[in-house]
Every structure is written in structure tokens, then in C-alpha cells.
Design an enzyme around this catalytic site. Structure first.
Site, mmCIF file in Angstrom:
data_model
loop_
_atom_site.group_PDB
_atom_site.id
_atom_site.type_symbol
_atom_site.label_atom_id
_atom_site.label_comp_id
_atom_site.label_asym_id
_atom_site.label_seq_id
_atom_site.Cartn_x
_atom_site.Cartn_y
_atom_site.Cartn_z
ATOM 1 N N TYR A 179 54.693 47.526 31.990
ATOM 2 C CA TYR A 179 53.710 48.226 32.087
ATOM 3 C C TYR A 179 54.524 49.359 33.148
ATOM 4 O O TYR A 179 55.252 49.040 33.997
ATOM 5 C CB TYR A 179 52.720 47.693 32.969
ATOM 6 C CG TYR A 179 51.524 47.840 31.842
ATOM 7 C CD1 TYR A 179 50.925 49.272 31.659
ATOM 8 C CD2 TYR A 179 50.687 46.684 31.301
ATOM 9 C CE1 TYR A 179 49.743 49.344 30.655
ATOM 10 C CE2 TYR A 179 49.690 46.910 30.566
ATOM 11 C CZ TYR A 179 49.239 48.067 30.233
ATOM 12 O OH TYR A 179 48.134 48.233 29.336
ATOM 13 N N GLU A 197 52.872 52.841 33.895
ATOM 14 C CA GLU A 197 52.084 54.093 33.970
ATOM 15 C C GLU A 197 52.419 54.745 35.360
ATOM 16 O O GLU A 197 52.876 54.235 36.151
ATOM 17 C CB GLU A 197 50.486 53.527 34.357
ATOM 18 C CG GLU A 197 49.820 52.883 33.361
ATOM 19 C CD GLU A 197 48.034 52.526 33.058
ATOM 20 O OE1 GLU A 197 47.649 53.155 34.014
ATOM 21 O OE2 GLU A 197 48.019 51.407 32.506
ATOM 22 N N ASP A 239 53.018 73.165 17.658
ATOM 23 C CA ASP A 239 53.187 71.953 17.330
ATOM 24 C C ASP A 239 54.182 71.785 16.462
ATOM 25 O O ASP A 239 54.034 72.341 15.234
ATOM 26 C CB ASP A 239 51.834 71.379 16.687
ATOM 27 C CG ASP A 239 51.811 69.973 16.179
ATOM 28 O OD1 ASP A 239 53.066 69.314 16.324
ATOM 29 O OD2 ASP A 239 50.784 69.423 15.858
ATOM 30 N N THR A 276 56.427 65.414 17.079
ATOM 31 C CA THR A 276 56.650 64.002 16.878
ATOM 32 C C THR A 276 57.894 63.810 17.067
ATOM 33 O O THR A 276 58.855 64.762 17.035
ATOM 34 C CB THR A 276 56.355 63.331 15.662
ATOM 35 O OG1 THR A 276 57.053 64.275 14.592
ATOM 36 C CG2 THR A 276 54.932 63.839 15.133
ATOM 37 N N LYS A 305 59.839 62.681 12.580
ATOM 38 C CA LYS A 305 60.152 63.356 11.334
ATOM 39 C C LYS A 305 61.608 63.791 11.018
ATOM 40 O O LYS A 305 62.525 63.270 11.333
ATOM 41 C CB LYS A 305 59.002 64.383 11.200
ATOM 42 C CG LYS A 305 57.576 63.575 11.354
ATOM 43 C CD LYS A 305 56.552 64.573 10.999
ATOM 44 C CE LYS A 305 54.957 63.811 11.193
ATOM 45 N NZ LYS A 305 53.875 64.893 11.319
ATOM 46 N N ARG A 360 59.108 56.427 16.023
ATOM 47 C CA ARG A 360 57.866 56.826 15.970
ATOM 48 C C ARG A 360 57.413 57.105 17.190
ATOM 49 O O ARG A 360 57.041 56.285 18.109
ATOM 50 C CB ARG A 360 57.091 55.852 15.164
ATOM 51 C CG ARG A 360 55.712 56.006 14.544
ATOM 52 C CD ARG A 360 55.270 55.298 13.546
ATOM 53 N NE ARG A 360 56.191 55.428 12.356
ATOM 54 C CZ ARG A 360 55.741 56.315 11.538
ATOM 55 N NH1 ARG A 360 54.851 57.341 11.795
ATOM 56 N NH2 ARG A 360 56.357 56.824 10.667
HETATM 57 C C1 LIG Z 1 52.766 64.666 11.868
HETATM 58 C C2 LIG Z 1 51.969 65.725 12.653
HETATM 59 C C3 LIG Z 1 51.326 65.308 13.718
HETATM 60 C C4 LIG Z 1 50.847 63.975 14.228
HETATM 61 O O1 LIG Z 1 51.812 62.804 14.334
HETATM 62 P P1 LIG Z 1 51.300 61.464 14.417
HETATM 63 O O2 LIG Z 1 52.730 60.823 15.038
HETATM 64 O O3 LIG Z 1 51.192 60.751 13.140
HETATM 65 O O4 LIG Z 1 50.478 61.287 15.370
HETATM 66 C C5 LIG Z 1 50.749 66.208 14.532
HETATM 67 N N1 LIG Z 1 50.990 67.438 14.255
HETATM 68 C C6 LIG Z 1 51.584 67.813 13.179
HETATM 69 C C7 LIG Z 1 51.890 69.375 12.806
HETATM 70 C C8 LIG Z 1 52.097 66.998 12.296
HETATM 71 O O5 LIG Z 1 53.004 67.432 11.069
#
Ligand SMILES: *Cc1c(COP(=O)(O)O)cnc(C)c1O
Length: 479
Positions: free
Chosen positions: A65, A67, A242, A271, A274, A280
Site C-alpha cells: 500500500y 497512498e 486526452d 493511457t 496503447k 495497462r
Molecule cells: C482508451 C481510452 C480511454 C480509457 O482508457 P482505459 O484504460 O480503458 O480506462 C480514455 N480516453 C481515451 C481517449 C481512450 O482512447
């Protein structure tokens, strides 16, 4: 590089240890590798993390943990967690040229929630909030709390519409962001399929959002973040990007200048799994004035961080700082363009007519299919994609009219532009040989389809032959 032997030994030993406790789990892990090796993966949001990244997740950090933030934890004994969290944040700052990095979010959605909270806390003029932040929580009356909830719950967000490629977390109903915020969307031009910045400015002027969100999951073109920042400034909005999908292209310096969100946005979320090719997870980058609020992600939004995943983030971000990652990022885009051109040449219709990032959207109505029919027919033929809305989608968000394809994963495997042309041929063959089915009452079905099994088999065989030249995890031999 570690020795090839080391990778095989590491994974083989891990499986042996797991097998002794629950052999079915060991079996599923081994089967997953076998399946991934055999599938032609064109899912734009997936990738293959390095063995070092994968191995950094399977260890004792999972037991801790932690936090709090580096050096300021609510738990004792976090010195080693501090080491990996600080390293991951340092690599992230250096890689993206960001003033501040927060590497605790467990996923992209969590990173966005952290960012939303940081902006609300920074921007909303609620005296009760200031006092709560100043740790005078006990002095707040019921009326203060009521006023605070009302203020926080009435803020506006402007983001890209779902069918134009935006994400659920940018204020849409099925996600909490759509309940937290009063949301409006900007879409794309009906003719060109491109973001119409004048239109975005017009909506922003009228709607006056607290947060303007840039970024997408399914838009095949570059986005001019300098212009979006100017629009945000003109209406006093905080500009958030994002970059979950295209962080790898930012890291690899394919997106620079106006197309690099980091210098233009107040706050950037992503993320890590990707195109960035890490474990992840999620991450927030921000300008110095938001750093303190972002660091409140835990405990405001998140529970304990995942130190084993932060360790893996540090490894993957270190990999992304190496020169070969820039080469990888260039190849992702070259491959996406080759795939898109191959499809267009064979008569497919693509949203915006092509791509300048890692993904493309095939409008499968040109083949007389829905996205769902096309997705299944491709899957029958050994090609893994996902259905996706197209702008103003006539088939709705479930059946859809598009297929999203992306190249980060196959590029990691080593496939190049020649192979992309072959894949375009395979996709076109499947889609042009698939026909839409009918319901019992004779109306067109959005789900049923017919594809000659001989065609599906032949394409499957060709797809696996293509992959044999590009072994996945070539140094991992589990036999
Ligand atoms: C994939 C994605 C997310 C979410 O990611 P997770 O790890 O699945 O929660 C958020 N914003 C955008 C633009 C994405 O493509």
C-alpha cells in the site's frame, strides 16, 4: 538487451510456479500467448508490451500500500515504491517535456477523473471548497456542503462527439463524466470528416465551457492543439487533452509543434498501454499550477496506487525514450497510411479518405454491411478489428457503420508497408464477399451476414502465413 535465454527462462519458470497452484490459470496464460501469436491484430488501442515491462509487473510491489505521493505516504515502508514512482514520473516528464507527471492512475478513465477533479478544484469559485482544501473541513456547515455540491455539479464540458471519435469519458451519458458535467459536443465537418475549428470556436463562445477537451479514440487525423488552446483561452476554459490513443506518436515525435498537445494543454491525460506500448494504466501530465491538485488524485479519486504497474511504467517509459522508439512511431504511421491507401485503391471508403496517425475508419456501408457484420466476418477470417461509429452513424452505437483498424500492434511485431498492402487485400476480399442477412420477416438484419467459409478459411490461412515471418515475442519459447 537481455539474453534470449533469459526471457524464455523467466516466463517458463513463472508458469511452472503458477501451474503448481492452479494449472488452469497457467494454461490460460500460455494459451493467451499462443492466440496473440496467431491473430492478425488490428485493434487500434492494443499493443504488445516488452518482456521487461511485463516482468516488472509480476512481483512484490503488488503487495504494497502506498497512498500518498513520493516521500509523503500514508503508509510506512514505501522507500522502494518511491524509487519506481519517482523514476516513472521523471521518465514521463523528460519524454513528453512536461512540467509535472502523475503516474498513479490505474487506467485512462481514472486519469481523466483525476484531471476533472483537478480542474474543478482549481477553477470552481466555491468558498467552501477553499476551506475544505485548507483542512477546515470541520468548520463547514450543511449549507456549505450543499452549496459546494451544487457548484461542482453544474460545470460545463465541451468535448468531441462520440460518433466523430471522442471518448465516453468526455461527458457522455454511459460514463460518470456525463452525469458530473453539463456537456456539449463538437463534431466533424459532414463533407471532409475533419474537425471544423471555426465551429468549435462558435460552440465554445456560446456554451462557455469550464473545460475544453481535445483528443479522441477514433479520429484518423492530426489535431491542431494550438488552435484548440486559443479557443479555450478565448472563453476562459481550461484546455485538457486526452492523448490515450496517440501518446506513442507524441513520445516518438511524430506529432510535434501544433500537433503536440503537451506544450499547449493545461493538462494532458493518457493511457500507457496503447500506442505508448507500456503496461495497462494511466497517467496525467500538467502545467505547474495544476500539479498540487493532480497529486490529490489519491485519495480523491483513486485508492492505493499499483506500485507493480508504476514499476512497469518506469520500464516502458525508459524504452520510449530510446531512439528506436521514434523509429517505431514513424513506422506506425507509415503502416497506417499504407493500409489506408491499399484499401482506398481497392475501392473502400474511409472516413476522411485516409489517415495521418495510427488508425483508419472504414465506412463499411460502402460494402452494404453494418460494423457488426463486418467485424464478425473479419474475425471469421482471422482478422481482429472492432466495429466503430462513423460520423452521423445511421446504425447507432451498437451495430455501427464502421470498422476501426490500427497499426501499433502489428508494427511492434515488425510488419511493414508491403505487408499492409497484403492486409488491405485480405480485408477488402472479406468485406466484398460478405453479404448482409435478413430477419425472418424479410427486413434487413444489422447482425446476420453470410460469408462463404472457403473464403474465410483461405483468408485465415493467408493471414497466418503472413504472421509466421514476424514472430511475436521471438525470444519467448514456452515449449
Ligand atoms: C482508451 C481510452 C480511454 C480509457 O482508457 P482505459 O484504460 O480503458 O480506462 C480514455 N480516453 C481515451 C481517449 C481512450 O482512447
Amino acid at each position: 538487451m537481455s539474453s534470449p535465454n533469459a526471457e524464455s527462462t523467466a516466463f517458463r519458470s513463472a508458469l511452472e510456479v503458477i501451474r503448481a497452484v492452479e494449472p488452469r490459470v497457467a494454461g490460460a496464460i500460455a494459451a493467451e500467448l499462443a492466440d496473440q501469436r496467431e491473430s492478425l491484430k488490428l485493434i487500434a488501442s492494443e499493443n504488445y508490451a516488452s518482456p521487461a515491462t511485463l516482468l516488472a509487473m509480476g512481483n512484490w510491489f503488488s503487495d504494497k500500500y502506498a497512498e500518498g505521493t513520493v516521500g509523503r505516504r500514508f503508509y510506512a515502508g514505501c522507500q522502494n515504491v518511491d524509487t519506481v514512482e519517482a523514476l516513472a514520473a521523471e521518465h514521463a516528464r523528460e519524454l513528453f517535456g512536461a512540467a509535472h507527471a502523475y503516474v498513479q492512475p490505474h487506467s485512462g478513465i481514472d486519469a481523466n477523473l483525476v484531471a476533472f477533479w483537478a480542474v474543478l478544484a482549481d477553477r470552481v469559485e466555491a468558498p467552501a471548497l477553499r476551506r475544505a482544501q485548507a483542512r477546515q473541513v470541520n468548520d463547514l456547515t450543511e449549507a456549505d456542503w450543499f452549496a459546494l455540491r451544487r457548484e461542482l455539479g453544474n460545470q460545463r464540458m465541451l468535448g468531441m462527439s462520440l460518433d466523430a471519435g471522442g471518448h465516453l469519458t468526455h461527458g457522455f451519458r454511459p460514463n460518470i463524466s456525463g452525469k458530473m458535467f453539463d456537456q456539449r459536443s463538437y463534431g466533424t465537418d459532414p463533407v471532409t470528416g475533419l474537425i471544423d475549428y471555426d465551429k468549435v470556436a462558435e460552440i465554445a463562445r456560446e456554451f462557455k465551457p469550464l473545460i475544453l477537451v481535445g483528443g479522441y479514440s477514433a479520429y484518423p487525423r492530426k489535431v491542431n492543439f494550438r488552435i484548440l488552446r486559443e479557443i479555450a483561452d478565448s472563453v476562459g476554459a481550461t484546455f485538457m487533452v486526452d492523448m490515450a490513443h496517440f501518446a506513442g506518436l507524441v513520445a516518438g515525435k511524430v506529432f510535434t509543434g501544433d500537433f503536440d498537445p503537451v506544450p499547449h494543454a493545461h493538462i494532458v491525460t493518457t493511457t500507457t498501454h496503447k500506442s505508448l506500448r507500456g503496461p495497462r494504466g494511466g497517467m496525467v501530465l500538467c502545467q505547474p499550477e495544476l500539479a498540487e491538485q493532480v497529486d490529490r488524485g489519491c485519495p480523491m479519486v483513486l485508492g492505493g496506487p499499483l506500485p507493480h504497474v508504476m514499476a512497469a511504467k518506469a520500464v516502458a517509459l525508459a524504452e520510449a525514450r530510446r531512439p528506436d522508439f521514434a523509429d517505431y512511431a514513424q513506422r506506425i504511421v507509415a503502416n497506417a497510411q499504407a493500409l489506408a491507401e491499399g484499401l482506398v485503391r481497392r475501392g473502400a471508403r474511409l472516413v476522411t479518405g485516409g489517415t495521418d496517425n495510427h488508425l483508419a475508419i472504414i465506412d463499411v456501408t460502402s460494402y452494404g454491411l453494418t460494423g457488426r457484420q463486418a467485424e464478425q466476418a473479419l474475425l471469421d477470417s482471422g482478422i481482429v478489428t472492432n466495429r466503430n461509429s462513423v460520423p452521423q452513424d445511421p446504425n447507432g452505437a451498437w451495430y455501427t457503420s464502421g470498422i476501426r483498424i490500427g497499426t501499433p500492434a502489428l508494427t511492434t511485431r515488425g510488419l511493414g508497408t508491403g505487408e499492409m498492402d497484403t492486409i488491405a487485400e485480405l480485408i477488402h476480399t472479406v468485406l466484398s464477399r460478405t453479404t448482409a442477412g435478413a430477419n425472418p420477416d424479410g427486413t434487413a438484419s444489422k447482425a446476420k451476414y453470410a460469408l462463404d467459409p472457403a473464403v474465410a478459411d483461405k483468408v485465415s490461412r493467408q493471414a497466418s502465413e503472413l504472421l509466421t515471418g514476424f514472430p511475436l515475442y521471438p525470444n519467448v519459447d514456452l515449449t
